[in-house]
Structures are given as C-alpha cells and as structure tokens.
Enzyme design. Structure first.
Site, PDB file in Angstrom:
ATOM      1  N   TYR A  50       0.839  -1.197   0.000  1.00 38.11           N
ATOM      2  CA  TYR A  50       0.000   0.000   0.000  1.00 38.11           C
ATOM      3  C   TYR A  50       0.867   1.238   0.000  1.00 38.11           C
ATOM      4  O   TYR A  50       1.871   1.278   0.693  1.00 38.11           O
ATOM      5  CB  TYR A  50      -0.900   0.016   1.244  1.00 38.11           C
ATOM      6  CG  TYR A  50      -2.305  -0.375   0.882  1.00 38.11           C
ATOM      7  CD1 TYR A  50      -3.123   0.534   0.217  1.00 38.11           C
ATOM      8  CD2 TYR A  50      -2.800  -1.641   1.156  1.00 38.11           C
ATOM      9  CE1 TYR A  50      -4.408   0.179  -0.162  1.00 38.11           C
ATOM     10  CE2 TYR A  50      -4.076  -2.000   0.777  1.00 38.11           C
ATOM     11  CZ  TYR A  50      -4.875  -1.090   0.114  1.00 38.11           C
ATOM     12  OH  TYR A  50      -6.132  -1.437  -0.268  1.00 38.11           O
ATOM     13  N   ASP A 196      -8.665  15.593 -22.943  1.00 33.07           N
ATOM     14  CA  ASP A 196      -8.521  14.162 -22.655  1.00 33.07           C
ATOM     15  C   ASP A 196      -7.818  13.540 -23.868  1.00 33.07           C
ATOM     16  O   ASP A 196      -8.448  13.300 -24.897  1.00 33.07           O
ATOM     17  CB  ASP A 196      -9.912  13.559 -22.438  1.00 33.07           C
ATOM     18  CG  ASP A 196      -9.868  12.049 -22.227  1.00 33.07           C
ATOM     19  OD1 ASP A 196      -8.777  11.448 -22.386  1.00 33.07           O
ATOM     20  OD2 ASP A 196     -10.928  11.467 -21.910  1.00 33.07           O
ATOM     21  N   THR A 222      -5.047   8.163 -20.749  1.00 27.87           N
ATOM     22  CA  THR A 222      -4.716   6.791 -20.388  1.00 27.87           C
ATOM     23  C   THR A 222      -3.255   6.585 -20.771  1.00 27.87           C
ATOM     24  O   THR A 222      -2.669   7.403 -21.480  1.00 27.87           O
ATOM     25  CB  THR A 222      -5.554   5.768 -21.181  1.00 27.87           C
ATOM     26  OG1 THR A 222      -5.309   5.975 -22.578  1.00 27.87           O
ATOM     27  CG2 THR A 222      -7.041   5.917 -20.912  1.00 27.87           C
TER      28      THR A 222
HETATM   29  C1  LIG Z   1     -10.135   5.167 -23.432  1.00 30.14           C
HETATM   30  C2  LIG Z   1     -10.634   6.493 -23.078  1.00 30.14           C
HETATM   31  C3  LIG Z   1     -10.973   6.829 -21.757  1.00 30.14           C
HETATM   32  C4  LIG Z   1     -11.119   5.830 -20.646  1.00 30.14           C
HETATM   33  O1  LIG Z   1     -10.117   5.026 -20.341  1.00 30.14           O
HETATM   34  P1  LIG Z   1     -10.354   3.677 -19.493  1.00 30.14           P
HETATM   35  O2  LIG Z   1      -8.948   3.343 -19.189  1.00 30.14           O
HETATM   36  O3  LIG Z   1     -11.047   2.728 -20.401  1.00 30.14           O
HETATM   37  O4  LIG Z   1     -11.143   4.019 -18.292  1.00 30.14           O
HETATM   38  C5  LIG Z   1     -11.336   8.131 -21.493  1.00 30.14           C
HETATM   39  N1  LIG Z   1     -11.373   9.048 -22.449  1.00 30.14           N
HETATM   40  C6  LIG Z   1     -11.075   8.768 -23.731  1.00 30.14           C
HETATM   41  C7  LIG Z   1     -11.142   9.849 -24.755  1.00 30.14           C
HETATM   42  C8  LIG Z   1     -10.710   7.475 -24.083  1.00 30.14           C
HETATM   43  O5  LIG Z   1     -10.448   7.194 -25.357  1.00 30.14           O
END
Ligand SMILES: *Cc1c(COP(=O)(O)O)cnc(C)c1O
Length: 414
Positions: A50, A196, A222
């Site tokens: 942890y 994102d 990610t």
């Molecule tokens: C893949 C993706 C996510 C989410 O990722 P996870 O690891 O599947 O939770 C969020 N935003 C965008 C634009 C993505 O392509």
C-alpha cells in the site's frame, strides 16, 4: 514457470491469447502491444504494498523506494509533456476523468463534452455515466456535413450555458483538434478546459499531433493506448492551468487521493515510468510518425477500393468507415473481419441512422500493427484483405490462413 504447475487453466488461457495476438492483426485503435520491459515492471513485487498518499506524505511505513519511484515517474511525465504538475496514480482513464470533475466542480455544476455517438467518451457527460448523473451535462457534436467538431455550435453552447468545465477529447475522431480555438472558447466563458488525450497521448508525446498543453488547463490521459504503456491513467496540470488557479495542482492530487481512490497501484506506476522513458526516445518519435503514415496509407488504399471514410481520411492513428454503401452492418463486418484475423470494432458514425447495437460503421487504427514493424506496403495488403472479407464474408477462412502466415514476419515486441 510457476504458473504452469500451480494453475494450468490460467496458464493455458494466457498461452492461447498470446497465440491469438501473434497470428492476427490487432487493429482496435485504443489498443497496442506493450514492451517486455513494461510488462516486467507490471508483473513485479511492487504490487504487494500500500502506498496511500504521495511521495514524502504517506500513510504507511516501508515506502522509501516507492517514493523515489513515483517521483521519477512524475518527473518523466512532466518532462515529456512539458507540464509543471503530473499525477500518475489514476487507475485508468475513467477514474482520471472522474477526479478532474471532482477537482474543479461541485455536484450539479454544468459541464460540457462531445456526445458519445459523435465520437466522444462516456465520461464526457454521456447520459448513463456519472458525468451526467452528478453534473448538468451539455453535449456538443460534430458538423452534419464535414463531421468535424462543430466549433461554432460549441462556442454558442458554452456562452449560453456557462459550463464550469469543458472536456475535449474523443474515441472515434480521425482529425486534429484545434486546441487554440478550443482554448479561446473556454477563455471567453471562464470555463476550465480539460484535454482528454487518451487516444492520442503517444502521438502528442512523439510530436505527431499538436500538443494541447499551451492552450488548456488540465490534460488527462490513459497510458495504454498510443502511449504503449500498461493500462493506467495520468492527470497533468499546465502552466496555463496554474495561472488560472494556483491551487489546481493540489486540487487534482486531493481529488485522486483521498477524493476518489485509495492506495495507488505502484506496480502500474512503475510500468508507466518505464513507458514514459521509452516514449522520450528518438525511436518512439519515429514510431509515432509511422502510426500516422500507416493510417494515411491505409485510408488512401481503402478509398481506392470504394470505402467511404468519415471526414474522407485521417490525420491520426484511426479511421472510421461508413459501411452503408457496402450492404453490411458494422456488427457483421466486425464478426467477419475477426474471423479473418483482423480485430476491429463496430462503431456508430456521426448522425448514424442505425441503432447503436447495429451501427453503420467500424473503427480501426494502426498503433498495434505499427508496433510490430508494419509499414505503408503492408497497409495496402491489409486494405485488400478487408475489401475481400467485407464483400464476401465467406472468404474469411481463407484470408485467416494468409494473415497468420503474414504475421510471422512481424513478431510481437520481445
Ligand atoms: C479510453 C478512453 C478513456 C477511458 O479510459 P479507461 O482506461 O477505459 O477508463 C477516457 N477518455 C477517452 C477519450 C478514451 O479514449
């Protein structure tokens, strides 16, 4: 060696999956083949402890090496993406985004994002997701003709609704984002702007897609898509973000822990550190450029063979094919292609007249096959196989054999 003796069922399944990956073309654009070094870190003893808290401020003993490791990982992220702050603890992309909302919004605040059927992500305010259940979600879309992000509509919606937070990013958008324009829209309404870059992080790191960093306040991502690391997530704060809100770095960290998560997955953090070191090399820059070259070559060849592409082509790692002129649904095309050894996924196209479980499109991309060393010449071959299987699904069995033999020349990373 231990697993084979102790749990032959799991061992066997891993081997079967390895064989499947070796002999087929992984063309789902959110997937990749990670390096053995990444997987070695991921499979390490670091999963045992942890490490709640952050380096220097932990809640448990015995973490001196974990502190050094997390600091290294954060520094690598900051250097690669040129940002003053990085949090490397998000378990994945969706928890990273949840923490972004939590950092800058209160429940009930207005937020804005690209609608899922237009290429957005669930966490950008889609109705079944927390991002629409806990916040007032306003969705923007793409233009009905060009299928490009409708910046005018977005600006109008932002001015009318005054969102606290605007998310930009996509899962099925084949073109470059106009970060400057997006930055101006957010600034004119006072909203926080979060980019994102889950899909395109590797392209941004490798210089094959413009970076949002100068224009946005927050970057979430990610680590397992084009960035080619382990499954995981990161949140970064830009200079612009720190200027807007000098507490933004602390708000993000607090939102991840203790706001949203407990103990970080430190084996995952170690593997992210390894992938960030890989992504800073000249070889990775070449890789990122080749992803786009391959994607463009594939698009050109598919067009020659009579396929309709959304936005008529691509600037990045992915293609979205409108199959309506081919008399086959996205679902049936996905099944036939999988049988032939080409893994893609059914996908809605913008303004899709068909229902989401039987959409009109398929989505595919080049990150994983580029990792295996395939180039433009191979894209022509793949386009030919795709045409054959889609025009005559019965050919899938024969094509499967050809692809398995073709794949032998392009081994998985070892
Ligand atoms: C893949 C993706 C996510 C989410 O990722 P996870 O690891 O599947 O939770 C969020 N935003 C965008 C634009 C993505 O392509």
């Amino acid at each position: 060696m231990k697993l084979k003796k102790q749990d032959s069922q799991i061992y066997k399944l891993i081997n079967l999956e390895t064989e499947r990956q070796k002999t087929s073309l992984e063309m789902i654009p959110s997937e990749n083949h990670s390096s053995p070094a990444v997987r070695e870190a991921l499979g390490s003893i670091l999963t045992d402890k942890y490490a709640e808290g952050y380096p220097g401020k932990r809640y448990y003993a015995g973490l001196k090496y974990y502190d050094i490791l997390e600091d290294l990982c954060r520094e690598r992220a900051k250097k690669l993406f040129k940002v003053p702050h990085a949090n490397v603890q998000p378990y994945s992309g969706s928890p990273a985004n949840a923490a972004v909302y939590m950092a800058v919004c209160e429940p009930g605040d207005t937020v804005m994002g690209l609608a899922l059927p237009m290429g957005g992500h669930l966490t950008h305010g889609w109705k079944v997701n927390f991002s629409a259940k806990f916040f007032k979600s306003v969705q923007y879309g793409v233009d009905e003709k060009t299928h490009l992000i409708n910046y005018e509509e977005m600006e109008k919606l932002a001015k009318e609704n005054k969102p606290k937070l605007i998310f930009v990013g996509a899962t099925a958008y084949p073109r470059i984002f106009d970060w400057k324009r997006l930055g101006e829209i957010a600034d004119s309404t006072g909203a926080y702007l979060a980019a994102d870059i889950a899909h395109i992080a590797g392209l941004v790191a490798g210089g094959a897609h413009p970076s949002p960093v100068p224009y946005v306040h927050i970057v979430s991502t990610t680590t397992h898509k084009t960035l080619r690391g382990p499954r995981g997530g990161m949140i970064m704060v830009t200079e612009k973000g720190m200027k807007k809100d000098p507490e933004l770095d602390k708000k993000i960290d607090k939102a991840i822990f203790p706001g949203f998560q407990g103990g970080p997955h430190m084996h995952q953090v170690a593997a992210i550190a390894v992938c960030l070191k890989e992504a800073a090399t000249p070889a990775f820059k070449k890789y990122a450029a080749q992803i786009v070259k391959n994607s463009k070559a594939l698009a050109e060849e598919l067009k020659k063979l009579g396929f309709n592409l959304i936005t008529c082509g691509t600037d990045n790692h992915l293609l979205l094919i409108d199959l309506r002129n081919k008399n086959i649904s996205g679902s049936d095309a996905q099944i036939a292609l999988e049988e032939a050894g080409i893994t893609t996924n059914k996908n809605t196209i913008p303004y899709d007249p068909n229902p989401p479980f039987k959409p009109s499109g398929i989505r595919l991309g080049t990150p994983a096959i580029t990792t295996r060393g395939m180039k433009e010449k191979e894209m022509q071959k793949i386009a030919g196989w795709m045409r054959e299987v889609i025009s005559n699904p019965k050919s899938a069995k024969r094509v499967r054999k050809e692809i398995a033999s073709f794949c032998k020349k392009f081994p998985l990373p070892r």
